[in-house]
Design a protein around this motif. Structure first.
Motif, PDB file in Angstrom:
ATOM      1  N   ASP A  87       0.836  -1.213   0.000  1.00 54.36           N
ATOM      2  CA  ASP A  87       0.000   0.000   0.000  1.00 54.36           C
ATOM      3  C   ASP A  87       0.867   1.258   0.000  1.00 54.36           C
ATOM      4  OD1 ASP A  87      -2.153  -1.624   0.134  1.00 54.36           O
ATOM      5  OD2 ASP A  87      -2.664  -1.201   2.241  1.00 54.36           O
ATOM      6  N   LEU A  88       1.921   1.223   0.843  1.00 50.94           N
ATOM      7  CA  LEU A  88       2.823   2.376   0.918  1.00 50.94           C
ATOM      8  C   LEU A  88       3.433   2.673  -0.446  1.00 50.94           C
ATOM      9  CD1 LEU A  88       5.112   2.119   4.088  1.00 50.94           C
ATOM     10  CD2 LEU A  88       3.423   3.816   3.503  1.00 50.94           C
ATOM     11  N   LYS A  89       3.849   1.592  -1.106  1.00 51.62           N
ATOM     12  CA  LYS A  89       4.510   1.731  -2.399  1.00 51.62           C
ATOM     13  C   LYS A  89       3.575   2.392  -3.412  1.00 51.62           C
ATOM     14  CE  LYS A  89       6.783  -1.163  -5.781  1.00 51.62           C
ATOM     15  NZ  LYS A  89       7.215  -2.506  -6.135  1.00 51.62           N
ATOM     16  N   GLU A  90       2.327   1.949  -3.417  1.00 49.56           N
ATOM     17  CA  GLU A  90       1.348   2.526  -4.353  1.00 49.56           C
ATOM     18  C   GLU A  90       1.148   4.018  -4.094  1.00 49.56           C
ATOM     19  OE1 GLU A  90      -2.486   0.534  -4.674  1.00 49.56           O
ATOM     20  OE2 GLU A  90      -1.329  -1.293  -5.108  1.00 49.56           O
ATOM     21  N   LYS A  91       1.036   4.362  -2.786  1.00 50.21           N
ATOM     22  CA  LYS A  91       0.803   5.771  -2.420  1.00 50.21           C
ATOM     23  C   LYS A  91       1.978   6.639  -2.868  1.00 50.21           C
ATOM     24  CE  LYS A  91      -2.027   5.468   1.667  1.00 50.21           C
ATOM     25  NZ  LYS A  91      -1.857   5.062   3.027  1.00 50.21           N
ATOM     26  N   VAL A  92       3.190   6.154  -2.555  1.00 52.18           N
ATOM     27  CA  VAL A  92       4.398   6.940  -2.794  1.00 52.18           C
ATOM     28  C   VAL A  92       4.641   7.116  -4.290  1.00 52.18           C
ATOM     29  CG1 VAL A  92       6.901   6.854  -2.531  1.00 52.18           C
ATOM     30  CG2 VAL A  92       5.437   6.301  -0.602  1.00 52.18           C
ATOM     31  N   GLN A  93       4.377   6.034  -5.049  1.00 51.74           N
ATOM     32  CA  GLN A  93       4.643   6.025  -6.488  1.00 51.74           C
ATOM     33  C   GLN A  93       3.953   7.187  -7.206  1.00 51.74           C
ATOM     34  OE1 GLN A  93       3.905   2.028  -7.548  1.00 51.74           O
ATOM     35  NE2 GLN A  93       5.834   1.833  -8.661  1.00 51.74           N
ATOM     36  N   GLN A  94       2.764   7.564  -6.688  1.00 49.05           N
ATOM     37  CA  GLN A  94       2.013   8.618  -7.375  1.00 49.05           C
ATOM     38  C   GLN A  94       2.712   9.975  -7.280  1.00 49.05           C
ATOM     39  OE1 GLN A  94      -1.851   8.329  -5.574  1.00 49.05           O
ATOM     40  NE2 GLN A  94      -1.982   6.168  -6.118  1.00 49.05           N
ATOM     41  N   GLN A  95       3.550  10.175  -6.241  1.00 45.63           N
ATOM     42  CA  GLN A  95       4.184  11.489  -6.036  1.00 45.63           C
ATOM     43  C   GLN A  95       5.670  11.488  -6.369  1.00 45.63           C
ATOM     44  OE1 GLN A  95       2.651  14.252  -4.080  1.00 45.63           O
ATOM     45  NE2 GLN A  95       0.663  13.279  -4.043  1.00 45.63           N
ATOM     46  N   ASN A  96       6.281  10.322  -6.309  1.00 40.60           N
ATOM     47  CA  ASN A  96       7.687  10.173  -6.688  1.00 40.60           C
ATOM     48  C   ASN A  96       8.626  11.176  -5.991  1.00 40.60           C
ATOM     49  OD1 ASN A  96       9.655  10.042  -9.599  1.00 40.60           O
ATOM     50  ND2 ASN A  96       9.050   8.289  -8.414  1.00 40.60           N
ATOM     51  N   PRO A  97       8.584  11.246  -4.643  1.00 43.81           N
ATOM     52  CA  PRO A  97       9.405  12.245  -3.951  1.00 43.81           C
ATOM     53  C   PRO A  97      10.918  11.963  -4.032  1.00 43.81           C
ATOM     54  CG  PRO A  97       8.357  10.799  -2.361  1.00 43.81           C
ATOM     55  CD  PRO A  97       7.835  10.386  -3.704  1.00 43.81           C
ATOM     56  N   LYS A  98      11.689  13.021  -3.736  1.00 46.12           N
ATOM     57  CA  LYS A  98      13.156  12.881  -3.744  1.00 46.12           C
ATOM     58  C   LYS A  98      13.645  12.532  -2.353  1.00 46.12           C
ATOM     59  CE  LYS A  98      14.478  16.122  -7.345  1.00 46.12           C
ATOM     60  NZ  LYS A  98      15.264  17.311  -7.681  1.00 46.12           N
ATOM     61  N   ILE A  99      14.351  11.424  -2.241  1.00 42.56           N
ATOM     62  CA  ILE A  99      14.884  11.009  -0.934  1.00 42.56           C
ATOM     63  C   ILE A  99      16.403  10.958  -1.024  1.00 42.56           C
ATOM     64  CG2 ILE A  99      14.912   9.152   0.807  1.00 42.56           C
ATOM     65  CD1 ILE A  99      12.166  10.617   0.562  1.00 42.56           C
ATOM     66  N   VAL A 100      17.054  11.616  -0.061  1.00 37.18           N
ATOM     67  CA  VAL A 100      18.518  11.668  -0.083  1.00 37.18           C
ATOM     68  C   VAL A 100      19.105  10.565   0.803  1.00 37.18           C
ATOM     69  CG1 VAL A 100      18.564  13.557   1.630  1.00 37.18           C
ATOM     70  CG2 VAL A 100      20.556  13.159   0.238  1.00 37.18           C
ATOM     71  N   PHE A 101      20.132   9.908   0.261  1.00 37.55           N
ATOM     72  CA  PHE A 101      20.854   8.839   0.965  1.00 37.55           C
ATOM     73  C   PHE A 101      22.314   9.319   1.114  1.00 37.55           C
ATOM     74  CE2 PHE A 101      17.391   6.851  -1.336  1.00 37.55           C
ATOM     75  CZ  PHE A 101      16.886   5.902  -0.455  1.00 37.55           C
ATOM     76  N   PRO A 102      22.681   9.802   2.315  1.00 38.26           N
ATOM     77  CA  PRO A 102      24.049  10.324   2.483  1.00 38.26           C
ATOM     78  C   PRO A 102      25.142   9.257   2.377  1.00 38.26           C
ATOM     79  CG  PRO A 102      22.581  11.228   4.150  1.00 38.26           C
ATOM     80  CD  PRO A 102      21.839  10.119   3.472  1.00 38.26           C
ATOM     81  N   GLU A 103      24.775   7.987   2.486  1.00 33.44           N
ATOM     82  CA  GLU A 103      25.797   6.925   2.466  1.00 33.44           C
ATOM     83  C   GLU A 103      25.817   6.256   1.088  1.00 33.44           C
ATOM     84  OE1 GLU A 103      23.846   5.120   5.780  1.00 33.44           O
ATOM     85  OE2 GLU A 103      25.312   5.870   7.223  1.00 33.44           O
ATOM     86  N   GLY A 104      26.162   7.072   0.074  1.00 31.78           N
ATOM     87  CA  GLY A 104      26.010   6.669  -1.328  1.00 31.78           C
ATOM     88  C   GLY A 104      26.867   5.516  -1.782  1.00 31.78           C
ATOM     89  N   THR A 105      27.933   5.201  -1.042  1.00 32.16           N
ATOM     90  CA  THR A 105      28.793   4.107  -1.518  1.00 32.16           C
ATOM     91  C   THR A 105      28.474   2.775  -0.818  1.00 32.16           C
ATOM     92  OG1 THR A 105      30.445   4.815   0.080  1.00 32.16           O
ATOM     93  CG2 THR A 105      30.789   5.529  -2.195  1.00 32.16           C
ATOM     94  N   ASP A 106      27.575   2.797   0.137  1.00 30.07           N
ATOM     95  CA  ASP A 106      27.267   1.543   0.841  1.00 30.07           C
ATOM     96  C   ASP A 106      26.476   0.604  -0.073  1.00 30.07           C
ATOM     97  OD1 ASP A 106      27.014   0.132   3.650  1.00 30.07           O
ATOM     98  OD2 ASP A 106      25.057  -0.011   2.659  1.00 30.07           O
ATOM     99  N   GLU A 107      26.884  -0.648  -0.033  1.00 32.12           N
ATOM    100  CA  GLU A 107      26.285  -1.667  -0.905  1.00 32.12           C
ATOM    101  C   GLU A 107      24.756  -1.771  -0.764  1.00 32.12           C
ATOM    102  OE1 GLU A 107      27.262  -6.268  -0.799  1.00 32.12           O
ATOM    103  OE2 GLU A 107      29.059  -5.021  -0.829  1.00 32.12           O
ATOM    104  N   ARG A 108      24.282  -1.783   0.513  1.00 36.43           N
ATOM    105  CA  ARG A 108      22.848  -1.952   0.765  1.00 36.43           C
ATOM    106  C   ARG A 108      22.059  -0.726   0.287  1.00 36.43           C
ATOM    107  NH1 ARG A 108      24.343  -2.642   6.856  1.00 36.43           N
ATOM    108  NH2 ARG A 108      25.768  -1.073   6.055  1.00 36.43           N
ATOM    109  N   ILE A 109      22.693   0.451   0.476  1.00 40.32           N
ATOM    110  CA  ILE A 109      22.037   1.696   0.050  1.00 40.32           C
ATOM    111  C   ILE A 109      21.958   1.730  -1.482  1.00 40.32           C
ATOM    112  CG2 ILE A 109      22.301   4.226  -0.009  1.00 40.32           C
ATOM    113  CD1 ILE A 109      21.672   3.317   2.828  1.00 40.32           C
ATOM    114  N   LEU A 110      23.077   1.389  -2.121  1.00 34.60           N
ATOM    115  CA  LEU A 110      23.123   1.411  -3.596  1.00 34.60           C
ATOM    116  C   LEU A 110      22.072   0.479  -4.198  1.00 34.60           C
ATOM    117  CD1 LEU A 110      26.924   1.354  -4.465  1.00 34.60           C
ATOM    118  CD2 LEU A 110      25.222   2.945  -5.340  1.00 34.60           C
ATOM    119  N   THR A 111      21.998  -0.732  -3.660  1.00 32.69           N
ATOM    120  CA  THR A 111      21.064  -1.712  -4.226  1.00 32.69           C
ATOM    121  C   THR A 111      19.620  -1.260  -4.019  1.00 32.69           C
ATOM    122  OG1 THR A 111      22.634  -3.293  -3.317  1.00 32.69           O
ATOM    123  CG2 THR A 111      20.716  -4.208  -4.375  1.00 32.69           C
TER     124      THR A 111
END
Ligand code: COA
Ligand code: UVW
Length: 323
Positions: free
Chosen positions: A7-31
């Protein structure tokens, strides 16, 4: 994936917000970021050295597509972020200090949220909770009327859902902190489709032990009562008296919760943090969070023990908070 996250995914998909991930090189974050972008759920911004991020992604066989990468050292609007930070900290940081502080990826990412360049932030897969949340406490701050932020986990197994708090922030909460956290956690529960039944936990049920610790929870329950909450609550209760009807009948027969609590307020961070990890690791429940409650904008922490799925789901929650 449980209905909650579908349900969350459906709701969020309609707005497509920008989310920042400060740990850009971490494997789990990247995937997780690549998956969220590919599924068009939200627009990730990865912070870090661009070459390091791209080569890490290449090594892992992850396609970054058109995901935005930002290196604080080469960010064209860095001066303007510095000026906003100095203004926000009101005499607590000079311009020179701000230039240094904003090279830290969590401070930088938090400023992207504060200045509206991103809608929310997810970090903490690499950094400790203290280093992840301090920028949010200093910059984003709590909503009017809320004194302290607290960290809640959504505990999920199939369609079973609970809220645990505070498992992340306040080391030795006062009775007033516990009452506030109970109120805010009930609100969090409703956001996730849980009809809140709130238990203020202790090692004692209704005076079975007496100490400063149990008195704190009794006082917190009284304070909560004075706030006229529109949900059932009770304290001080041991976990079994809050969760198992047959035990509640014996230990707290007049409890309005009747052993059916679904929001659990821990008396301190020692129990809260240890408790959620035991339920997660021994009980096989998913524990998504900590979700920072009561902030002006969504900034959420991860455990360093998280996996890619935890990052994906916390990002969905963060994006939902931003809608
Ligand atoms: C959250 C934590 C980092 C804050 O500690 P700190 O940085 O030393 O806090 P300070 O007292 O110096 O306060 C820093 C700022 O945050 C604010 N702040 C601190 N705790 C806060 C809270 N719970 N809610 C809102 N604001 C808070 C202060 O008001 C202060 O703001 P200011 O600088 O604008 O005046 C600290 O309480 C902590 O380490 N908690 C445990 C984290 C942890 O390890 N959890 C277990 C793993 S999840
Ligand atoms: C939430 C939490 O416990 O974080 P960490 O495991 O990173 O300390």
């Amino acid at each position: 994936m449980s209905d909650l996250f579908k349900d969350l995914k459906e709701k969020v998909q309609q707005q497509n917000p920008k989310i920042v991930f400060p740990e850009g090189t971490d494997e789990r974050i990247l995937t997780a970021a690549a998956r969220l972008a590919e599924e068009n759920v939200l627009k990730p911004i990865l912070v870090g050295n661009k070459e390091e991020i791209t080569s890490r992604a290449k090594e892992m066989g992850v396609s970054l597509g058109d995901i935005e990468l930002i290196d604080p050292k080469h960010y064209p609007e860095f001066d303007s972020l510095v000026a906003s930070f100095v203004e926000r900290r009101k005499g607590k940081a000079t311009e020179e200090q701000a230039r240094q502080i904003l090279l830290d990826e969590n401070y930088f990412g938090t400023m992207l949220v504060y200045t509206g360049k991103a809608h929310g932030l997810v970090s903490g897969a690499v950094h400790s909770t203290a280093d992840t949340v301090r920028p949010a406490l200093q910059i984003i701050k709590t909503k009017e009327g809320i004194k302290k932020t607290s960290g809640a986990f959504i505990i999920v197994k199939d369609e079973e859902k609970y809220v645990f708090a505070d498992c992340a922030i306040n080391i030795a909460p006062s009775s007033a902190d516990l009452a506030e956290s109970a109120l805010v956690s009930a609100h969090t529960a409703r956001v996730f489709g849980i009809d809140p039944r709130v238990a203020l936990l202790s090692f004692s049920t209704k005076g079975s032990a007496k100490s400063a610790e149990t008195e704190k929870v009794v006082e917190a329950t009284e304070l909560l009562s004075g706030m006229n909450p529109d949900f059932p609550f009770d304290g001080e209760l041991q976990f079994d008296a809050a969760f198992v009807s047959s035990v509640a009948q014996k230990k707290a027969p007049s409890s309005p919760l009747k052993g059916e609590a679904n929001v659990f307020i821990f008396p301190g961070l020692e129990t809260g943090n240890i408790g959620y990890k035991m339920v997660q690791r021994l009980g096989g429940y998913e524990a998504i969070g900590p979700i920072l409650q009561g902030l002006n904008m969504p900034v959420n922490d991860l455990s360093r023990g998280c996996n890619e799925e935890d990052v994906y789901k916390l990002a969905l929650i963060t994006a939902m908070q931003a809608l």
